[in-house]
Design a protein around this motif. Structure first.
Motif, PDB file in Angstrom:
ATOM      1  N   LEU A  28      35.553  43.210  26.265  1.00 23.53           N
ATOM      2  CA  LEU A  28      35.228  42.948  27.659  1.00 23.53           C
ATOM      3  C   LEU A  28      36.449  42.368  28.358  1.00 23.53           C
ATOM      4  CD1 LEU A  28      32.633  43.196  29.359  1.00 23.53           C
ATOM      5  CD2 LEU A  28      32.203  40.806  28.886  1.00 23.53           C
ATOM      6  N   SER A  29      36.821  42.930  29.483  1.00 19.98           N
ATOM      7  CA  SER A  29      37.975  42.411  30.218  1.00 19.98           C
ATOM      8  C   SER A  29      37.639  41.037  30.793  1.00 19.98           C
ATOM      9  CB  SER A  29      38.348  43.361  31.363  1.00 19.98           C
ATOM     10  OG  SER A  29      37.399  43.277  32.403  1.00 19.98           O
ATOM     11  N   ARG A  34      33.842  37.448  33.527  1.00 23.76           N
ATOM     12  CA  ARG A  34      33.574  36.512  34.621  1.00 23.76           C
ATOM     13  C   ARG A  34      32.377  36.979  35.449  1.00 23.76           C
ATOM     14  NH1 ARG A  34      38.655  35.930  35.330  1.00 23.76           N
ATOM     15  NH2 ARG A  34      38.878  37.601  36.851  1.00 23.76           N
ATOM     16  N   ALA A  35      32.330  38.268  35.767  1.00 22.35           N
ATOM     17  CA  ALA A  35      31.229  38.815  36.561  1.00 22.35           C
ATOM     18  C   ALA A  35      29.898  38.683  35.824  1.00 22.35           C
ATOM     19  CB  ALA A  35      31.502  40.270  36.913  1.00 22.35           C
ATOM     20  N   LEU A  36      29.898  39.040  34.545  1.00 24.22           N
ATOM     21  CA  LEU A  36      28.682  38.963  33.743  1.00 24.22           C
ATOM     22  C   LEU A  36      28.214  37.511  33.617  1.00 24.22           C
ATOM     23  CD1 LEU A  36      27.702  41.179  30.965  1.00 24.22           C
ATOM     24  CD2 LEU A  36      27.725  38.792  30.371  1.00 24.22           C
ATOM     25  N   TRP A  58      34.355  32.128  26.742  1.00 21.41           N
ATOM     26  CA  TRP A  58      34.304  33.093  27.837  1.00 21.41           C
ATOM     27  C   TRP A  58      35.497  32.935  28.756  1.00 21.41           C
ATOM     28  CZ3 TRP A  58      30.487  36.767  29.256  1.00 21.41           C
ATOM     29  CH2 TRP A  58      29.484  36.933  28.301  1.00 21.41           C
ATOM     30  N   GLY A  59      36.420  32.073  28.412  1.00 19.30           N
ATOM     31  CA  GLY A  59      37.601  31.863  29.240  1.00 19.30           C
ATOM     32  C   GLY A  59      38.178  30.484  29.003  1.00 19.30           C
ATOM     33  N   GLU A  60      39.146  30.131  29.824  1.00 21.09           N
ATOM     34  CA  GLU A  60      39.799  28.822  29.713  1.00 21.09           C
ATOM     35  C   GLU A  60      39.949  28.203  31.082  1.00 21.09           C
ATOM     36  OE1 GLU A  60      42.616  27.532  27.237  1.00 21.09           O
ATOM     37  OE2 GLU A  60      42.136  28.873  25.584  1.00 21.09           O
ATOM     38  N   ILE A  61      39.846  26.883  31.107  1.00 21.99           N
ATOM     39  CA  ILE A  61      40.172  26.097  32.287  1.00 21.99           C
ATOM     40  C   ILE A  61      41.205  25.075  31.839  1.00 21.99           C
ATOM     41  CG2 ILE A  61      37.969  26.481  33.470  1.00 21.99           C
ATOM     42  CD1 ILE A  61      37.003  23.799  32.427  1.00 21.99           C
TER      43      ILE A  61
END
Length: 75
Positions: A28-29, A34-36, A58-61
């Motif tokens: 998944l890009s 992010r959208a999902l 699902w990502g990084e902050i």
């Protein structure tokens, strides 16, 4: 909000985990993830949480990796 088969399978997988974290689908890009994730957050099905390196991310902050956990209202 109607849920797709992808949403349902992710929620089922998270419900089976002790930590209730959603696994991020392979391939998944970042934009699609992010959208999902945002759709599930807006529906109050999941909440964004800090995770460790060995948990589904699902990502990084700035503070580190983030994951999505099923909300207690939806269990």
């Amino acid at each position: 909000m109607p849920l797709s088969e992808t949403h349902l399978s992710l929620l089922r997988a998270a419900a089976e985990r002790e930590d209730l974290l959603l696994p991020c689908p392979d391939g998944l890009s970042p934009r699609a993830a992010r959208a999902l994730g945002n759709k599930l957050i807006r529906a109050d099905l999941v909440t964004q949480v800090s995770v460790t390196a060995d948990q589904p991310s699902w990502g990084e902050i700035a503070s580190g990796p983030i994951g999505l956990r099923i909300t207690s209202a939806r269990l």
